[in-house]
Design a protein around this motif. Structure first.
Motif, PDB file in Angstrom:
ATOM      1  N   GLU A 155       3.058  -1.468  -2.341  1.00  0.00           N
ATOM      2  CA  GLU A 155       4.279  -1.643  -1.561  1.00  0.00           C
ATOM      3  C   GLU A 155       4.155  -1.051  -0.162  1.00  0.00           C
ATOM      4  N   ALA A 156       3.382   0.017   0.009  1.00  0.00           N
ATOM      5  CA  ALA A 156       3.244   0.625   1.332  1.00  0.00           C
ATOM      6  C   ALA A 156       2.558  -0.304   2.321  1.00  0.00           C
ATOM      7  N   SER A 157       1.651  -1.153   1.826  1.00  0.00           N
ATOM      8  CA  SER A 157       0.916  -2.066   2.700  1.00  0.00           C
ATOM      9  C   SER A 157       1.399  -3.501   2.582  1.00  0.00           C
ATOM     10  N   GLY A 158       2.488  -3.722   1.858  1.00  0.00           N
ATOM     11  CA  GLY A 158       3.024  -5.068   1.720  1.00  0.00           C
ATOM     12  C   GLY A 158       2.090  -6.024   1.023  1.00  0.00           C
ATOM     13  N   LEU A 159       1.358  -5.540   0.032  1.00  0.00           N
ATOM     14  CA  LEU A 159       0.381  -6.373  -0.667  1.00  0.00           C
ATOM     15  C   LEU A 159       0.963  -7.093  -1.877  1.00  0.00           C
ATOM     16  N   GLY A 160       2.197  -6.787  -2.236  1.00  0.00           N
ATOM     17  CA  GLY A 160       2.795  -7.421  -3.398  1.00  0.00           C
ATOM     18  C   GLY A 160       3.420  -6.396  -4.325  1.00  0.00           C
ATOM     19  N   VAL A 161       3.675  -6.823  -5.541  1.00  0.00           N
ATOM     20  CA  VAL A 161       4.314  -5.959  -6.531  1.00  0.00           C
ATOM     21  C   VAL A 161       3.582  -6.092  -7.856  1.00  0.00           C
ATOM     22  N   LEU A 162       3.741  -5.079  -8.702  1.00  0.00           N
ATOM     23  CA  LEU A 162       3.216  -5.160 -10.057  1.00  0.00           C
ATOM     24  C   LEU A 162       4.152  -6.006 -10.908  1.00  0.00           C
ATOM     25  N   ASP A 163       3.571  -6.744 -11.822  1.00  0.00           N
ATOM     26  CA  ASP A 163       4.407  -7.531 -12.717  1.00  0.00           C
ATOM     27  C   ASP A 163       5.211  -6.587 -13.609  1.00  0.00           C
ATOM     28  N   ALA A 164       6.387  -7.046 -14.039  1.00  0.00           N
ATOM     29  CA  ALA A 164       7.245  -6.224 -14.889  1.00  0.00           C
ATOM     30  C   ALA A 164       6.546  -5.941 -16.201  1.00  0.00           C
ATOM     31  N   MET A 186      11.594 -17.394  -5.689  1.00  0.00           N
ATOM     32  CA  MET A 186      12.092 -16.098  -6.115  1.00  0.00           C
ATOM     33  C   MET A 186      12.074 -15.114  -4.953  1.00  0.00           C
ATOM     34  N   PRO A 187      13.069 -14.288  -4.850  1.00  0.00           N
ATOM     35  CA  PRO A 187      13.085 -13.281  -3.782  1.00  0.00           C
ATOM     36  C   PRO A 187      12.046 -12.201  -4.056  1.00  0.00           C
ATOM     37  N   PRO A 188      11.653 -11.453  -3.025  1.00  0.00           N
ATOM     38  CA  PRO A 188      10.640 -10.418  -3.218  1.00  0.00           C
ATOM     39  C   PRO A 188      11.042  -9.368  -4.236  1.00  0.00           C
ATOM     40  N   GLU A 189      12.326  -9.109  -4.378  1.00  0.00           N
ATOM     41  CA  GLU A 189      12.759  -8.061  -5.296  1.00  0.00           C
ATOM     42  C   GLU A 189      12.397  -8.365  -6.741  1.00  0.00           C
ATOM     43  N   VAL A 190      12.294  -9.646  -7.079  1.00  0.00           N
ATOM     44  CA  VAL A 190      12.006 -10.000  -8.468  1.00  0.00           C
ATOM     45  C   VAL A 190      10.671 -10.733  -8.605  1.00  0.00           C
ATOM     46  N   GLY A 191       9.799 -10.509  -7.657  1.00  0.00           N
ATOM     47  CA  GLY A 191       8.446 -11.046  -7.794  1.00  0.00           C
ATOM     48  C   GLY A 191       8.139 -12.240  -6.938  1.00  0.00           C
ATOM     49  N   GLY A 192       8.913 -12.471  -5.860  1.00  0.00           N
ATOM     50  CA  GLY A 192       8.628 -13.601  -4.990  1.00  0.00           C
ATOM     51  C   GLY A 192       7.325 -13.458  -4.234  1.00  0.00           C
ATOM     52  N   THR A 193       6.910 -12.220  -3.982  1.00  0.00           N
ATOM     53  CA  THR A 193       5.630 -11.982  -3.322  1.00  0.00           C
ATOM     54  C   THR A 193       4.512 -11.993  -4.373  1.00  0.00           C
ATOM     55  N   LYS A 194       3.313 -11.696  -3.945  1.00  0.00           N
ATOM     56  CA  LYS A 194       2.169 -11.744  -4.841  1.00  0.00           C
ATOM     57  C   LYS A 194       2.334 -10.735  -5.974  1.00  0.00           C
ATOM     58  N   LYS A 195       2.060 -11.207  -7.196  1.00  0.00           N
ATOM     59  CA  LYS A 195       2.149 -10.345  -8.365  1.00  0.00           C
ATOM     60  C   LYS A 195       0.769  -9.855  -8.783  1.00  0.00           C
ATOM     61  N   TRP A 196       0.695  -8.601  -9.158  1.00  0.00           N
ATOM     62  CA  TRP A 196      -0.521  -7.996  -9.663  1.00  0.00           C
ATOM     63  C   TRP A 196      -0.305  -7.625 -11.134  1.00  0.00           C
ATOM     64  N   HIS A 197      -1.351  -7.761 -11.924  1.00  0.00           N
ATOM     65  CA  HIS A 197      -1.314  -7.375 -13.324  1.00  0.00           C
ATOM     66  C   HIS A 197      -2.117  -6.092 -13.494  1.00  0.00           C
ATOM     67  N   LEU A 198      -1.564  -5.131 -14.218  1.00  0.00           N
ATOM     68  CA  LEU A 198      -2.208  -3.833 -14.420  1.00  0.00           C
ATOM     69  C   LEU A 198      -2.592  -3.671 -15.885  1.00  0.00           C
ATOM     70  N   PHE A 199      -3.845  -3.264 -16.112  1.00  0.00           N
ATOM     71  CA  PHE A 199      -4.357  -2.972 -17.452  1.00  0.00           C
ATOM     72  C   PHE A 199      -4.898  -1.544 -17.453  1.00  0.00           C
ATOM     73  N   VAL A 200      -4.326  -0.695 -18.263  1.00  0.00           N
ATOM     74  CA  VAL A 200      -4.864   0.652 -18.465  1.00  0.00           C
ATOM     75  C   VAL A 200      -5.561   0.630 -19.818  1.00  0.00           C
ATOM     76  N   VAL A 201      -6.888   0.613 -19.801  1.00  0.00           N
ATOM     77  CA  VAL A 201      -7.688   0.431 -21.007  1.00  0.00           C
ATOM     78  C   VAL A 201      -8.052   1.796 -21.575  1.00  0.00           C
ATOM     79  N   ASN A 202      -7.765   1.991 -22.834  1.00  0.00           N
ATOM     80  CA  ASN A 202      -8.025   3.258 -23.509  1.00  0.00           C
ATOM     81  C   ASN A 202      -9.487   3.318 -23.945  1.00  0.00           C
ATOM     82  N   ASP A 203     -10.348   3.735 -23.041  1.00  0.00           N
ATOM     83  CA  ASP A 203     -11.783   3.870 -23.320  1.00  0.00           C
ATOM     84  C   ASP A 203     -12.309   5.022 -22.478  1.00  0.00           C
TER      85      ASP A 203
END
Length: 392
Positions: A155-164, A186-203
């Protein structure tokens, strides 16, 4: 006698007919010699002859003649095919050169952002299948920790948002979270900008993190090396820097160049060495991309108000970890430059990083709030500075 002979000679060189002055055999030979002189001589007595420079008649085998290797007329079929394909390849390569916006480096890129969007969806599905059963739930403390840092950087660099996060909604409230519009509407508040997917892998055995085509993967094995949010921001900034610079697409584009080069060498009879290609092309490009991701990453983390000094410290710890494990292979350092050299380069960038941080309005307010918080806990509030301790 001499006078008669002189007259005969004059008549011979002038090409005049000899009427009985010589015997018939000598007369025939003389006429033949005269005609030959006229055909081959450029002197006034004979007709002029044009000789093209570089032709078979030219002396010395000048370059560009029929004996020159650059004479297209002498090329065989395979040589003409190789030359034609090579010319088209060079034109295609030049037409697809571009500069990396963040650093200005020139590179070859022939994959469009529209195609990358398709790759992002395919990559997301592949990661879900690969790490099925190993991804920590969104409400796990480590997941929230990584998500908080990642969100600040994006968000600081305007690169998008994480998916819910995929959490269970209260029963009867599904319609409140539904949306039937197209993604671009969709507006930016609900994901109109680029969405990123986050995976925290337990390894814990994998000391690595990566980001590509809209997916960010963090293995729990790298969290002890990161230590805190600043260290994690250094790692995430580097990996997101790879994605921002489109390094994965650049590698795919470069692979096309290698395949074409291998085909051309095969046609002309030269063996293609994969080892030489890796040594002379792939590894130098990988190191170039790593340095580029370092530069982009420290700017991203600084703009998100994280301490830039943590960036070189993280790479120093990674180098020590590699030495402590007696050279054990660490995925994060694969094809990467030496940690010490990277740390030195990043330390040289600290003035720029702090300038980026100082120019960010959000970083200034964060620093004021933290200073006020320390004052409140250390010696109690100062009445003269109560107005500075307000939280907005």
């Amino acid at each position: 006698m001499f006078t008669g002979t002189s007259r005969i000679a004059q008549r011979c060189f002038r090409g005049a007919p000899l009427s009985g002055a010589l015997p018939k055999g000598l007369q025939a030979r003389t006429i033949s010699f005269t005609r030959s002189s006229r055909a081959s001589s450029n002197f006034p007595g004979g007709s002029p002859r044009y000789v093209r420079f570089g032709s078979d008649g030219a002396q010395g085998g000048k370059p560009g003649g029929s004996g020159s290797p650059w004479d297209v007329r002498r090329w065989d079929r395979s040589t003409k095919i190789v030359a034609g394909v090579g010319s088209l390849a060079v034109a295609y390569y030049i037409a697809h050169l571009e500069q990396v916006p963040e650093t200005g480096r020139w590179r070859f890129m022939d994959i469009s952002p529209k195609y990358e969007t398709m790759l992002a969806e395919a990559s997301h599905q592949e990661l879900m299948s690969e790490f099925q059963g190993k991804v920590l739930p969104p409400n796990h403390p480590l997941s929230r920790h990584v998500r908080r840092v990642t969100t600040r950087i994006l968000e600081a660099s305007g690169l998008g948002v994480l998916d819910a996060p995929d959490v269970t909604r209260p029963k009867g409230t599904e319609e409140l979270w539904s949306f039937n519009g197209a993604p671009e509407e969709m507006p930016p508040e609900v994901g109109g900008t680029k969405k990123w997917h986050l995976f925290v892998v337990n390894d814990d055995k994998v000391v690595n993190a990566m980001a590509s085509y809209g997916s960010i993967v963090v293995f729990t094995g790298i969290l002890p090396v990161a230590k805190d949010e600043n260290g994690l921001a250094a790692i995430l900034g580097h990996e997101i820097g790879h994605a921002v610079a489109r390094h994965a697409s650049e590698r795919y584009s470069s692979m096309k160049v290698l395949l074409l080069l291998a085909a051309v060498l095969e046609v002309i009879g030269m063996p293609f060495s994969t080892w030489a290609a890796q040594l002379l092309y792939e590894l130098p490009n990988s190191r170039t991309q790593e340095y580029e991701a370092d530069k982009i990453g420290i700017r991203l983390s600084s703009r998100a108000c994280f301490d830039p000094a943590a960036v070189p410290e993280v790479f120093t710890r990674l180098g020590r970890l590699e030495q402590a494990t007696h050279g054990r292979h660490i995925d994060f350092l694969a094809t990467h430059p030496a940690s010490e050299k990277r740390s030195d380069v990043l330390r040289e960038m600290l003035p720029e990083a702090y300038a980026i941080q100082a120019a960010s309005p959000s970083c200034g307010s964060t620093a004021d709030h933290m200073a006020a918080f320390r004052d409140l806990w250390s010696g109690g509030p100062d009445p003269e500075r109560m107005s500075e301790a307000r939280w907005s």
